[in-house]
Design an enzyme around this catalytic site. Structure first.
Site, PDB file in Angstrom:
ATOM      1  N   LYS A   1      36.290  32.184  41.404  1.00 28.71           N
ATOM      2  CA  LYS A   1      36.003  31.801  42.786  1.00 28.71           C
ATOM      3  C   LYS A   1      34.734  30.941  42.891  1.00 28.71           C
ATOM      4  O   LYS A   1      33.930  30.892  41.954  1.00 28.71           O
ATOM      5  CB  LYS A   1      35.912  33.059  43.647  1.00 28.71           C
TER       6      LYS A   1
ATOM      7  N   PHE B   1      39.413  40.427  57.703  1.00 27.09           N
ATOM      8  CA  PHE B   1      38.639  39.581  56.794  1.00 27.09           C
ATOM      9  C   PHE B   1      39.288  38.228  56.504  1.00 27.09           C
ATOM     10  O   PHE B   1      38.700  37.394  55.818  1.00 27.09           O
ATOM     11  CB  PHE B   1      38.381  40.316  55.466  1.00 27.09           C
TER      12      PHE B   1
ATOM     13  N   ARG C   1      34.380  42.143  37.975  1.00 31.18           N
ATOM     14  CA  ARG C   1      33.890  42.130  39.357  1.00 31.18           C
ATOM     15  C   ARG C   1      32.575  42.884  39.489  1.00 31.18           C
ATOM     16  O   ARG C   1      31.738  42.522  40.312  1.00 31.18           O
ATOM     17  CB  ARG C   1      34.948  42.700  40.297  1.00 31.18           C
TER      18      ARG C   1
ATOM     19  N   ASN D   1      33.965  38.681  45.402  1.00 31.90           N
ATOM     20  CA  ASN D   1      34.190  39.527  44.230  1.00 31.90           C
ATOM     21  C   ASN D   1      34.447  38.725  42.961  1.00 31.90           C
ATOM     22  O   ASN D   1      34.934  39.249  41.977  1.00 31.90           O
ATOM     23  CB  ASN D   1      35.303  40.543  44.487  1.00 31.90           C
TER      24      ASN D   1
ATOM     25  N   HIS E   1      39.980  36.404  41.137  1.00 32.04           N
ATOM     26  CA  HIS E   1      41.248  36.812  41.747  1.00 32.04           C
ATOM     27  C   HIS E   1      42.226  37.170  40.639  1.00 32.04           C
ATOM     28  O   HIS E   1      42.235  36.549  39.578  1.00 32.04           O
ATOM     29  CB  HIS E   1      41.826  35.660  42.580  1.00 32.04           C
TER      30      HIS E   1
END
Length: 185
Positions: A20, A66, A114, A124, A127
């Protein structure tokens, strides 16, 4: 003898991994951990998703509190998409990732990715696909140009090995035995 030794089987699964935006600087370090964990990276690309693309990718999360923050976060910078392959790839990748909430991961799975790279439940770091079905869908989304052929398993895998691989190996090894070269490499 046949009863004692099970027939060889080919078990390969694919899953999608995303590095990410907030940990893109740790890409090489994370890839090294992935490879050392027994995964093969079969596809890789760096890209930046628009908020609309993120909404489509996370469509199953639509309507959750979220969701707007998730799409904003995932479109905030570049990310790295990878197709990982190995035996039981989906479950092993989920195990390596740890819980989706990084704070909880630090308590319960301190050596998970994570726990190491994530900051909270949204950021986090990585994915992972939740199932084989979702993995195939997510891989097609991130790598639309790749042809996703089903990987043979069970009898289909044995038939493929018997028809194509074993005859080639037998011919090559027979030729090698007849030649007996000083340096077979």
């Amino acid at each position: 003898m046949q009863m004692l030794m099970p027939a060889p089987q080919v078990f390969v699964e694919r899953t999608l991994a995303l590095i990410k935006p907030d940990v893109i600087g740790k890409e090489e370090e994370i890839e090294d951990l992935i490879l050392r964990s027994g995964f093969l990276i079969t596809q890789k690309r760096k890209l930046q998703l628009s908020p609309e693309q993120c909404s489509n990718f996370y469509a199953d999360q639509y309507g959750k509190v979220f969701f707007p923050n998730l799409t904003a976060y995932m479109s905030s910078g570049p990310l790295v998409a990878m197709v990982l392959a190995r035996h039981r790839a989906v479950s092993y990748w989920k195990e390596l990732l740890g819980p989706s909430d990084s704070i909880r991961a630090r308590r319960t799975h301190p050596h998970s990715l994570r726990a190491i790279y994530g900051t909270d439940d949204l950021r986090n770091a990585l994915h992972g696909s939740h199932s084989i079905f979702l993995a195939e869908r997510e891989i097609r989304f991130m790598f639309p140009e790749v042809i996703m052929e089903p990987i043979p398993t069970g009898q289909r895998a044995r038939d493929y090995l018997n028809l194509y691989v074993k005859p080639t190996l037998l011919a090559g090894l027979t030729a090698l035995c007849k030649e007996k070269p000083a340096d077979p490499m």
